[in-house]
Design an enzyme around this catalytic site. Sequence first.
Site, PDB file in Angstrom:
ATOM      1  N   TYR A  22      57.468  26.308  12.556  1.00  0.00           N
ATOM      2  CA  TYR A  22      58.652  26.910  13.187  1.00  0.00           C
ATOM      3  C   TYR A  22      59.827  25.922  13.126  1.00  0.00           C
ATOM      4  O   TYR A  22      60.944  26.291  12.755  1.00  0.00           O
ATOM      5  CB  TYR A  22      58.317  27.289  14.632  1.00  0.00           C
ATOM      6  CG  TYR A  22      59.463  27.930  15.383  1.00  0.00           C
ATOM      7  CD1 TYR A  22      59.876  29.226  15.078  1.00  0.00           C
ATOM      8  CD2 TYR A  22      60.129  27.242  16.397  1.00  0.00           C
ATOM      9  CE1 TYR A  22      60.922  29.820  15.770  1.00  0.00           C
ATOM     10  CE2 TYR A  22      61.172  27.826  17.093  1.00  0.00           C
ATOM     11  CZ  TYR A  22      61.573  29.111  16.784  1.00  0.00           C
ATOM     12  OH  TYR A  22      62.613  29.691  17.454  1.00  0.00           O
ATOM     13  N   SER A  23      59.571  24.648  13.483  1.00  0.00           N
ATOM     14  CA  SER A  23      60.629  23.621  13.403  1.00  0.00           C
ATOM     15  C   SER A  23      61.164  23.539  11.981  1.00  0.00           C
ATOM     16  O   SER A  23      62.381  23.519  11.768  1.00  0.00           O
ATOM     17  CB  SER A  23      60.084  22.248  13.793  1.00  0.00           C
ATOM     18  OG  SER A  23      59.952  22.117  15.180  1.00  0.00           O
TER      19      SER A  23
HETATM   20  N1  LIG Z   1      62.714  32.724  22.873  1.00  0.00           N
HETATM   21  C1  LIG Z   1      62.903  31.443  22.587  1.00  0.00           C
HETATM   22  O1  LIG Z   1      62.370  30.542  23.249  1.00  0.00           O
HETATM   23  C2  LIG Z   1      63.810  31.048  21.446  1.00  0.00           C
HETATM   24  C3  LIG Z   1      64.329  29.749  21.441  1.00  0.00           C
HETATM   25  C4  LIG Z   1      65.132  29.357  20.388  1.00  0.00           C
HETATM   26  C5  LIG Z   1      65.417  30.245  19.368  1.00  0.00           C
HETATM   27  N2  LIG Z   1      64.907  31.506  19.407  1.00  0.00           N
HETATM   28  C6  LIG Z   1      65.210  32.400  18.291  1.00  0.00           C
HETATM   29  O2  LIG Z   1      65.871  33.542  18.783  1.00  0.00           O
HETATM   30  C7  LIG Z   1      65.611  34.651  17.925  1.00  0.00           C
HETATM   31  C8  LIG Z   1      65.159  35.842  18.752  1.00  0.00           C
HETATM   32  O3  LIG Z   1      63.933  35.507  19.376  1.00  0.00           O
HETATM   33  P1  LIG Z   1      63.402  36.241  20.699  1.00  0.00           P
HETATM   34  O4  LIG Z   1      63.117  35.175  21.671  1.00  0.00           O
HETATM   35  O5  LIG Z   1      64.305  37.345  21.073  1.00  0.00           O
HETATM   36  O6  LIG Z   1      62.002  36.786  20.149  1.00  0.00           O
HETATM   37  P2  LIG Z   1      61.326  38.236  20.272  1.00  0.00           P
HETATM   38  O7  LIG Z   1      61.576  38.840  21.591  1.00  0.00           O
HETATM   39  O8  LIG Z   1      59.918  38.039  19.839  1.00  0.00           O
HETATM   40  O9  LIG Z   1      62.112  39.093  19.164  1.00  0.00           O
HETATM   41  C9  LIG Z   1      61.913  38.857  17.801  1.00  0.00           C
HETATM   42  C10 LIG Z   1      62.714  39.875  17.008  1.00  0.00           C
HETATM   43  O10 LIG Z   1      62.524  39.607  15.613  1.00  0.00           O
HETATM   44  C11 LIG Z   1      62.222  40.840  14.957  1.00  0.00           C
HETATM   45  N3  LIG Z   1      61.373  40.623  13.792  1.00  0.00           N
HETATM   46  C12 LIG Z   1      60.293  39.808  13.671  1.00  0.00           C
HETATM   47  N4  LIG Z   1      59.767  39.933  12.444  1.00  0.00           N
HETATM   48  C13 LIG Z   1      60.539  40.836  11.768  1.00  0.00           C
HETATM   49  C14 LIG Z   1      60.503  41.381  10.463  1.00  0.00           C
HETATM   50  N5  LIG Z   1      59.560  41.050   9.564  1.00  0.00           N
HETATM   51  N6  LIG Z   1      61.449  42.287  10.120  1.00  0.00           N
HETATM   52  C15 LIG Z   1      62.396  42.655  10.992  1.00  0.00           C
HETATM   53  N7  LIG Z   1      62.482  42.175  12.252  1.00  0.00           N
HETATM   54  C16 LIG Z   1      61.558  41.279  12.625  1.00  0.00           C
HETATM   55  C17 LIG Z   1      61.466  41.657  16.011  1.00  0.00           C
HETATM   56  O11 LIG Z   1      61.591  43.025  15.671  1.00  0.00           O
HETATM   57  P3  LIG Z   1      60.344  44.071  15.734  1.00  0.00           P
HETATM   58  O12 LIG Z   1      59.463  43.613  16.833  1.00  0.00           O
HETATM   59  O13 LIG Z   1      61.000  45.378  15.960  1.00  0.00           O
HETATM   60  O14 LIG Z   1      59.720  43.937  14.419  1.00  0.00           O
HETATM   61  C18 LIG Z   1      62.270  41.316  17.255  1.00  0.00           C
HETATM   62  O15 LIG Z   1      63.391  42.132  17.338  1.00  0.00           O
HETATM   63  C19 LIG Z   1      64.560  34.167  16.908  1.00  0.00           C
HETATM   64  O16 LIG Z   1      65.193  33.804  15.713  1.00  0.00           O
HETATM   65  C20 LIG Z   1      63.973  32.944  17.585  1.00  0.00           C
HETATM   66  O17 LIG Z   1      63.453  32.018  16.648  1.00  0.00           O
HETATM   67  C21 LIG Z   1      64.118  31.936  20.430  1.00  0.00           C
END
Ligand SMILES: NC(=O)c1ccc[n+]([C@@H]2O[C@H](COP(=O)([O-])OP(=O)(O)OC[C@H]3O[C@@H](n4cnc5c(N)ncnc54)[C@H](OP(=O)(O)O)[C@@H]3O)[C@@H](O)[C@H]2O)c1
Length: 267
Positions: free
Chosen positions: A154-155
């Site tokens: 992930y990093s």
């Molecule tokens: N939460 C944290 O701690 C955190 C911290 C830093 C950065 N981030 C970043 O913030 C962003 C959003 O994360 P989140 O926390 O909101 O996670 P989340 O609730 O798990 O949401 C992930 C999203 O990515 C979509 N996704 C995953 N695989 C996909 C694919 N193959 N095609 C299309 N869509 C896909 C999912 O859509 P479906 O489920 O509809 O497929 C969902 O909408 C990510 O880039 C994550 O790395 C998160």
Amino acid sequence: MQLKNQRVLLTGASGGIGRELAFELAQHGATVLLSGRKTLVLDNIANAIINLGGQARILPCDLSAAGGPQRLIEQATRDGATLDIVISCAGISHFGMTEDLGSEQLNQLLRTNVVAPMQLAQAVLPVFKAQGRGLIVNVGSIFGSIGFPCFSAYSASKFALRGFSEALRRELQGSGVDVLYVAPRYTRTAINEGAVSRMADAVAMKQDEPQRVAKAIADAIRGNARERYLGWPERFFVKLNALFPRLVDKGLREQGRRMRPFALSGS
Ligand SMILES: NC(=O)c1ccc[n+]([C@@H]2O[C@H](COP(=O)([O-])OP(=O)(O)OC[C@H]3O[C@@H](n4cnc5c(N)ncnc54)[C@H](OP(=O)(O)O)[C@@H]3O)[C@@H](O)[C@H]2O)c1
């Protein structure tokens, strides 16, 4: 950049941060094109936005499928429709020991977190350049500046996304097209369900609510920021790691030791 009357494509719109960001963008007057794989979830979000007086429609897409990102941009710009902002917020994570990550899992992670945002940018650049304006927003992570134990893949993916964003921004200087890289810290969403959230509680990791992160991303767009690192002291540690990585090695030694049992426990 003002959001009013802007047409914004948002991937990851069905997720924790994306959903809140969709509402935030719509509240500021943007038309939001919601993308993700879960059509029903996207439909519910679009209906809720419309019921609040906003504008939204859904464009479901699997970004890891061959040609997925290109098709998404084609749909978003069909019949000459303008597109002002593309936000790559979709992402997946892996928490565990590096040797336990399967090769298909690793491919999926890199396709979703790195290749898809790069291909979305490639596909939208001709549109943005023809318009003479446009903004690409890539949602990275604090782990994209600080390599974190038990999150190696992930990093690596978020380091790659940060590098891509920086290089592309420099490549586009003077074109009217810009790039914003936003790096949230730990946020309470589904991506962290299970062992990660138990670990985060155990090591007292600072945690944000997705609403706060969504507001920070919208503020960064509205404030014409080009990079935004969310959270204190994480912002400071990003700089410290760049200058004195051995100090951060030391700081993370004990935390890494406490994280390992959770990483070994699976989900
Ligand atoms: N939460 C944290 O701690 C955190 C911290 C830093 C950065 N981030 C970043 O913030 C962003 C959003 O994360 P989140 O926390 O909101 O996670 P989340 O609730 O798990 O949401 C992930 C999203 O990515 C979509 N996704 C995953 N695989 C996909 C694919 N193959 N095609 C299309 N869509 C896909 C999912 O859509 P479906 O489920 O509809 O497929 C969902 O909408 C990510 O880039 C994550 O790395 C998160």
